[in-house]
Design an enzyme around this catalytic site. Sequence first.
Site, PDB file in Angstrom:
ATOM      1  N   CYS A   2      48.604  29.426  31.461  1.00  0.00           N
ATOM      2  CA  CYS A   2      50.040  29.279  31.175  1.00  0.00           C
ATOM      3  C   CYS A   2      50.622  30.462  30.424  1.00  0.00           C
ATOM      4  CB  CYS A   2      50.290  28.000  30.392  1.00  0.00           C
ATOM      5  SG  CYS A   2      49.147  27.739  29.023  1.00  0.00           S
ATOM      6  N   HIS A  45      55.863  27.554  25.679  1.00  0.00           N
ATOM      7  CA  HIS A  45      55.262  28.627  24.898  1.00  0.00           C
ATOM      8  C   HIS A  45      56.309  29.716  24.670  1.00  0.00           C
ATOM      9  CE1 HIS A  45      51.533  26.709  25.517  1.00  0.00           C
ATOM     10  NE2 HIS A  45      51.043  27.419  26.512  1.00  0.00           N
TER      11      HIS A  45
END
Lengths: 350, 350
Positions: A132, A252
């Site tokens: 990710c 994130h």
Amino acid sequence: MVKKEGLNVALVGATGAVGQQLLTTLAERSFPIKTLKVLSSPRSAGKKIDFNGETLTVEEATPEQFDGVDIAFFSAGGSVSKQLAPEAVKRGATVIDNTSAYRLDEQVPLVVPEVNEGDLHKHQGIVANPNCSTIQMVVALEPIKKAYGLKKVIVSTYQAVSGAGLSAVDEMYEQTQQILNDEAISPELLPVSKDEKHYQIAFNAIPQIDVFQDNGYTFEEMKMVNETKKILNDSDLPVSATCVRLPVETSHSESVYVETEKGGATAKDMQGVLKEGAGITLQDDPATQTYPLATDAKGLPDVFVGRVRQDLDAENGYHLWVVSDNLLKGAAFNSVQIAESLVELGLTKR
Amino acid sequence: MVKKEGLNVALVGATGAVGQQLLTTLAERSFPIKTLKVLSSPRSAGKKIDFNGETLTVEEATPEQFDGVDIAFFSAGGSVSKQLAPEAVKRGATVIDNTSAYRLDEQVPLVVPEVNEGDLHKHQGIVANPNCSTIQMVVALEPIKKAYGLKKVIVSTYQAVSGAGLSAVDEMYEQTQQILNDEAISPELLPVSKDEKHYQIAFNAIPQIDVFQDNGYTFEEMKMVNETKKILNDSDLPVSATCVRLPVETSHSESVYVETEKGGATAKDMQGVLKEGAGITLQDDPATQTYPLATDAKGLPDVFVGRVRQDLDAENGYHLWVVSDNLLKGAAFNSVQIAESLVELGLTKR
């Protein structure tokens, strides 16, 4: 479920954080599904899952389940992929693997469609979905690479707890409430469930994601380093990472420093290049306090980029703030994009 | 309060987050106090404050209050310092200013005792205490500078909410509870109370601390850049910063990348140098998951350093994780250390 057109799809790890997002994303993007099998470990078999208004029953993932499957998404941990992905491939399925099991395997393309869709032509049954934190960074780096070339990348991450799974999210919220209640806490999962020590994540910042490697970097940091080189097809590109877990549920954030080969581009030039980049939404206006935020990015497929600044001393240095939903572009959305590219390029069968 | 020995001390901003820590630190370190005046804005005047078992009454800060004062700590915002610090100096006090008002003034030493105590000799009545995020970084950089020289510094911060004041801490906790209750939130203070827009800090990471400057950097980022150069007495040192506010109550964390003049030191060499550095506690052992954490640093005066790694590509590049209590070494403790140095060097009077 049976449709006339479409593919026979299997999803391993259907009850996890990424698995659930995969189902949502497949439905939202109307991926051409003929049949859909939702598979998992024996522990979760028998659970019911909603998909597009239908109720599906989770079945145990066994080699035989892949008979007749065209595309199999794997998102149940590296050991499951190691064991079952070859079985799926043997039975004719193309595997899109969301674990780290095959990412650095030279036989396996590691693909972010906006960056290296062409690498799909080389697949031999398995395509790996990158980590990710890597995906959102390379989406931001690709247009910079095209326009100015890349010379060095240094990233410090601000990563969400959902990257460690749904139970880690539960731990964060429960622990937060306990602290607000002035109760004792007992961390059991974060930073790394299988590691020996566990630390408070609520109201904290933990500079460890995944286990430590012999070189002092964590596995997450080395994923960012090695996967970035592979995806950008530049094994000599200097990349270093410091990965930090925050008490954020999803999305994130990354503070990225880039040095380019060609110098002299202004921050405005760089903003222009990023704005045109595939998959990027530029959110960058200091005058109106406009910059990407984890809470805003949640649930959206874009990679959001802002705080674009030229380094104060290096005329070829730039700072970016890159935010994306780690379960979508960081996982489920990118996996479905890979599947769509495979369909479009006629590569679902070898 | 009256003691035979010691100094007449005044504290402006006694009711704020840093002011309260200053009182605690003065007491804990048995700073030689003869008399202590606690001063504030008219709004807080009349409040009662405990100090070492005595109850003090907060009085309004006026120029006349500084008559007979030897050392005056200022921690009530830049405008108060601009207005009253010269009045205190005129009356013979030495001012230790914890705001940004005088930090870049060429006549004013900007001091972190472990780094540049000698600059105190140049003071003309005012000594500036650097910004919290700067202090902990320069404490970590100083031994590296001495051993290997500094060539470039890039920092990404993970900053606590208490740096924005006690009301910001209240906002964070209240907002967190509202989110856990599934209630609507209405951010009013963070990231910058006087700025137009306010964003959710709970379960988020906000890449803005203080207001934006014309160059696209925030004032906090430029503080780190300019103050670092001044404290290290190296105006040509390349320093760039990205400053981010986190839902952490106290202790700033920093991901610092350093390039040294002399290359070739291993991570172990660097750890050895840092371990001997003044004010530093090294917490760095991947095998036992030992690294600095914001929650561990709270309430302690040390600068904690860990995650020391050599860059994967630059043989003179190093990554550090630097954590310290932003209200202690970042503010109150450093201010009291300055006062102690002034006393020791006989510099409380010009």
